[in-house]
Design an enzyme around this catalytic site. Sequence first.
Site, PDB file in Angstrom:
ATOM      1  CB  ALA A 174     116.290  26.642  49.585  1.00  0.00           C
ATOM      2  CB  CYS A 175     115.463  28.617  55.654  1.00  0.00           C
ATOM      3  SG  CYS A 175     116.144  27.131  57.069  1.00  0.00           S
ATOM      4  N   PRO A 176     118.051  29.946  54.941  1.00  0.00           N
ATOM      5  CG  PRO A 176     118.202  32.228  56.303  1.00  0.00           C
ATOM      6  CD  PRO A 176     117.386  30.843  55.539  1.00  0.00           C
ATOM      7  N   GLY A 223     119.155  25.901  56.310  1.00  0.00           N
ATOM      8  CA  GLY A 223     118.679  25.421  55.552  1.00  0.00           C
ATOM      9  C   GLY A 223     118.516  23.681  56.216  1.00  0.00           C
ATOM     10  CB  THR A 230     114.180  24.198  54.453  1.00  0.00           C
ATOM     11  OG1 THR A 230     115.451  24.482  54.370  1.00  0.00           O
ATOM     12  CG2 THR A 230     114.807  22.904  52.914  1.00  0.00           C
TER      13      THR A 230
END
Length: 454
Positions: free
Chosen positions: A9-11, A13, A17
């Site tokens: 997950a990344c900020p 998304g 990700t």
Amino acid sequence: MSKIVAVTACPTGIAHTFMAAESLSQAAGALGHSIKVETAGSVGVENGLTPEEIREADVVIIAADTKIDKERFNGKRLYTTSTAAAIKSGKEVIEAAFQTAKNSGGYLEQIADSKQEQARQRTGPYKHLMTGVSYMLPLVVAGGLLIALSFVFGINAAQEKGSLAAALMDIGGGAAFALMVPVLAGFIAYSIADRPGLAPGLIGGMLASKLGAGFLGGIIAGFIAGYVAEFLKKSIQLPKTLEGLKPVLIIPLLASAVVGLLMVYVVGTPMKAIMDTLTAGLQGMGSTNAALLGLALGAMMAFDMGGPVNKAAYTFGVGLLGSNVFEPMAAVMAAGMVPPLSLALATYLAKDKYTVEEREAGKAAAVLGISFITEGAIPFAAADPFKVIPAIMTGSAVTGALSMIFGCTLRAPHGGIFVLPIPNAVGNLAMYVVAIAAGTVVSALLLNVLKAKK
């Protein structure tokens, strides 16, 4: 072949990700492992992990730049990293996971996570105040204990010039305690405006001490210095060749002048009056008022276990040490020890009301309790807040009230039972122990009444 489950997950998304998921999948295949990667992107969770897949996995990898709920991985070997690391080399991440992953969901890990979460939630003035308190605390602990040790040679021994007692008193009271308010103010300002705020904050804090405005004056001085320095930092525009003068000359000079003049002509006198009234009121308090104050401080210490309410009570107790008022600090530390101690006792007394994991956690809570780490109660409170929190608040309030009624004093604002054997660190030691024990028993019994059998 080992089984791996992973979450990416990344900020935002979006790209990272799925790039991290792809990198981990390719690396696992190349290494001969099976893997399933859940992506928590902007479109929601995709390829979600099932409880069976998590249970069968040999290791769990979380490659995320956002908060991921780890509760479902309790008991599994867990390795956390960033999406960037997974994208850069999925192979290295997987190898590191097998070599260094630790069991998740352990009692101490939950406490560490809770502390980190509380630290993340600290923002704005609360964060700045806690920064100042954290830098001030070692001075207060060292100074308080050195003053206590000076009394070993006799209550008036420090009055004899050139004696060891006088030297210890001078180090503790004359140096460490003298720095207490300036350091508090300086690092509040530092938290707000970074290095340019430090000098104005220290100067404002020193003025608060000299004017008798105490720790309340120091807090106000720190905030004035920090926000003035921050305002000047953003407002003053200079050519690049002169920019270096701002943090070492212009901002400290102007901000120090502003905070200094405000302390001398506006803030100092009324804050001194407030501190004098507060100190006289606390020193002349009757037993009823002392009990009520102890009740309030004790309940606050247990309410959020290291959160803002807990820290407000703690800061109040620590701040009063500089005014030679030691009873509230004793009540605060005793009450803060009760929550984990009572949970340890509760799990020992009623084994059929707690799971095996909770009983094991109870043993660790005992160690945290005697060390004055109130956060040791958080895992229990998180699992059953409506029964645990009222029970521990009741016991802590009882301990706080008894400590105040018994007139217990404490010169070192931390250390738990480890400061108790130090001569003169605790006043009325026997009854102090009674107060802690009484609250612990009250909370444990109340909690076991509220709890049902497993």
